[in-house]
Design an enzyme around this catalytic site. Structure first.
Site, PDB file in Angstrom:
ATOM      1  N   LYS A  10      56.046   5.847  44.426  1.00 15.86           N
ATOM      2  CA  LYS A  10      55.905   4.481  43.908  1.00 15.86           C
ATOM      3  C   LYS A  10      54.485   3.928  44.029  1.00 15.86           C
ATOM      4  O   LYS A  10      54.091   3.048  43.265  1.00 15.86           O
ATOM      5  CB  LYS A  10      56.871   3.540  44.635  1.00 15.86           C
ATOM      6  CG  LYS A  10      58.342   3.750  44.291  1.00 15.86           C
ATOM      7  CD  LYS A  10      58.686   3.177  42.935  1.00 15.86           C
ATOM      8  CE  LYS A  10      60.189   3.134  42.710  1.00 15.86           C
ATOM      9  NZ  LYS A  10      60.532   2.539  41.403  1.00 15.86           N
ATOM     10  N   SER A  23      60.880  12.873  45.487  1.00 16.42           N
ATOM     11  CA  SER A  23      60.261  11.582  45.169  1.00 16.42           C
ATOM     12  C   SER A  23      59.853  10.748  46.375  1.00 16.42           C
ATOM     13  O   SER A  23      59.018   9.854  46.250  1.00 16.42           O
ATOM     14  CB  SER A  23      61.176  10.764  44.260  1.00 16.42           C
ATOM     15  OG  SER A  23      62.432  10.550  44.880  1.00 16.42           O
ATOM     16  N   GLU A  74      70.948  12.001  38.913  1.00 17.19           N
ATOM     17  CA  GLU A  74      71.437  10.736  39.478  1.00 17.19           C
ATOM     18  C   GLU A  74      72.546  11.005  40.486  1.00 17.19           C
ATOM     19  O   GLU A  74      73.247  12.015  40.381  1.00 17.19           O
ATOM     20  CB  GLU A  74      72.026   9.836  38.383  1.00 17.19           C
ATOM     21  CG  GLU A  74      71.029   9.301  37.393  1.00 17.19           C
ATOM     22  CD  GLU A  74      71.680   8.360  36.380  1.00 17.19           C
ATOM     23  OE1 GLU A  74      71.288   7.187  36.348  1.00 17.19           O
ATOM     24  OE2 GLU A  74      72.581   8.809  35.642  1.00 17.19           O
ATOM     25  N   ASP A  93      74.325   5.426  35.611  1.00 12.99           N
ATOM     26  CA  ASP A  93      74.047   4.512  34.497  1.00 12.99           C
ATOM     27  C   ASP A  93      73.210   5.153  33.401  1.00 12.99           C
ATOM     28  O   ASP A  93      73.465   4.941  32.212  1.00 12.99           O
ATOM     29  CB  ASP A  93      73.362   3.236  34.997  1.00 12.99           C
ATOM     30  CG  ASP A  93      72.108   3.516  35.800  1.00 12.99           C
ATOM     31  OD1 ASP A  93      72.230   4.137  36.874  1.00 12.99           O
ATOM     32  OD2 ASP A  93      71.011   3.132  35.359  1.00 12.99           O
ATOM     33  N   SER A 131      64.288  -2.243  46.639  1.00 11.45           N
ATOM     34  CA  SER A 131      65.067  -1.936  47.834  1.00 11.45           C
ATOM     35  C   SER A 131      64.195  -1.318  48.923  1.00 11.45           C
ATOM     36  O   SER A 131      64.639  -1.136  50.039  1.00 11.45           O
ATOM     37  CB  SER A 131      66.212  -0.974  47.487  1.00 11.45           C
ATOM     38  OG  SER A 131      65.702   0.290  47.117  1.00 11.45           O
ATOM     39  N   GLY A 138      76.126   6.455  40.738  1.00 15.72           N
ATOM     40  CA  GLY A 138      75.156   5.639  40.009  1.00 15.72           C
ATOM     41  C   GLY A 138      74.686   6.317  38.742  1.00 15.72           C
ATOM     42  O   GLY A 138      73.509   6.602  38.565  1.00 15.72           O
TER      43      GLY A 138
END
Length: 320
Positions: A53, A304, A204, A210, A78, A208
Site C-alpha cells: 500500500k 501483498s 479472494e 465480490d 482497515s 468475500g
C-alpha cells in the site's frame, strides 16, 4: 474516461524510487516441487509499513499541490492503507486523518498513530466508510486519498508487477490478492503490457467474493461486509475505477477458505521464513491448493503484506 497505462506505472516507479523499497523476489525449491512450476514470490511484506500500500499512497500524495499539502489528507482503511497514508503524509510534510474500523487489528491502528496520523473510528458493519471519509474531508478541507479507487494509487500499486517482471522476465501467470482491486488493476496493466499472453489471476477469500461475482455478472455486485480472517480483503463491492480495468484484464478469480489461508501462512513461515498476514497469503494459498488449472511453467505470486501481530499470528495458527 481516464485509463491506466504502462506509462503511468513507469512514471509512478520514478516518483517512488529511493523512497519505497524495491522488494525482494523469493524462490523455494520445496514450493516449486510441490506445485510443479517455477514460482517467483514478490515479497511486499518487506515494503515500508509492511505492505504494498505504501507504493500507491506515496505516489498519490507526491502529486498533490502545495496548497493541498498545506491542508492535509484523509483516508479510510482497515489498516495497511491507513499506515501507508500516515507515513507518506509525514514524509511529504503534511498531516493525515485516517478513518479506521473499531475492530481493525490493534497493531495496525497503533502503527497508524505511530506514524503521526489522527485516527477516527467507525463501525464497519453499520456505517458507510467512504461516505464518512468524504464528509470528514469536506468538513476539514482535506484531500481524500482512497485505498484503491484512484488512478495514482493504482499506478503506484502496479509497480509491484513492473519490478517483478523486470527482475525475473516473462511469466505465464501472475496471482494477485484482491481487496478493492487496486493492486490487481495496476499489476494487470503492467503485466499484460510487459509479458504478452500472461494470465492474470485474482484471489479472494471465499467469504468475500465480490469481485468474482461482479466479473461473472459483468457489473459491480455488493455482497455486504464479509467476515473473514483476511481483513484487508473484507470488501463489500469492487471499486468503480478498479473494476473497469479488471473486467478487461483479469482472466479469472479463484477463491480460498480461511483455513487454506492459515495453511499458506504456516507454509510461508516454516518453508520461506517469512511472516505473512492473512490477506497477503491468499494468492499463495490458491497456488498451494491447486486452484490454478493448466499451471504454466513460470508463475509470479504477490505476497501483498505481512502486518500481523504476534498474538494474532499465534491465534490464527492455532497455537495461541
Amino acid at each position: 474516461m481516464a485509463e491506466l497505462t504502462l506509462d503511468d506505472i513507469r512514471a509512478a516507479a520514478e516518483r517512488i524510487a529511493g523512497t519505497a523499497h524495491r522488494t525482494p523476489v523469493l524462490t523455494s525449491r520445496t514450493m516449486n516441487d510441490r506445485v510443479g512450476a517455477e514460482v517467483f514470490l514478490k515479497a511486499e511484506n518487506f515494503q515500508r509499513i509492511g505492505a504494498f500500500k505504501f507504493r500507491g499512497a506515496f505516489n498519490a500524495i507526491s502529486r498533490l499541490t502545495e496548497a493541498q499539502l498545506a491542508r492535509g489528507v484523509a483516508a479510510y482503511s482497515s489498516g495497511n492503507h491507513a499506515q501507508a497514508v500516515a507515513l507518506a503524509a509525514r514524509l511529504a510534510g503534511t498531516s493525515a486523518v485516517i478513518l479506521m474500523p473499531t475492530d481493525a487489528p490493534p497493531t495496525k491502528m497503533a502503527a497508524t498513530r505511530g506514524y503521526g496520523a489522527e485516527v477516527v473510528t467507525y463501525d464497519r458493519y453499520a456505517q458507510d466508510r467512504a461516505a464518512l471519509a468524504q464528509q470528514l474531508a469536506v468538513e476539514r478541507g482535506l484531500t481524500l486519498i482512497p485505498p484503491y479507487d484512484h488512478y495514482d494509487v493504482m499506478a503506484g500499486q502496479g509497480t509491484v508487477a513492473l519490478e517483478l517482471i523486470e527482475e525475473v522476465g516473462p511469466l505465464g501467470a501472475l496471482l494477485v490478492p484482491i481487496g478493492g482491486g487496486g493492486l490487481i488493476a495496476g499489476c494487470a496493466t503492467a503485466a499484460t503490457a510487459l509479458s504478452p499472453g500472461i494470465r492474470v489471476i485474482g484471489v479472494e477469500p471465499a467469504a468475500g467474493d465480490d469481485t468474482a461475482r461482479s466479473l461473472a455478472a459483468g457489473k459491480r455486485i455488493e455482497i455486504g461486509v464479509p467476515r473473514t480472517i483476511a481483513d484487508g480483503q473484507a470488501i463489500a463491492t469492487p471499486g468503480e475505477l478498479t473494476f473497469a480495468v479488471n473486467k478487461e484484464l483479469v482472466d479469472s478469480v479463484e477463491l480460498v477458505s480461511d483455513d487454506e489461508i492459515r495453511a499458506a501462512m504456516a507454509f510461508a513461515f516454516e518453508r520461506l521464513k517469512i511472516v505473512v498476514e492473512p490477506s497477503g497469503a491468499s494468492a499463495l494459498a490458491a497456488l498451494l491448493n491447486g486452484r490454478i488449472k493448466a499451471l504454466p511453467n513460470r508463475v509470479g505470486v504477490v505476497i501483498s503484506g505481512g502486518n500481523v501481530g504476534l498474538e494474532r499470528f499465534l491465534e490464527l495458527l492455532g497455537r495461541g
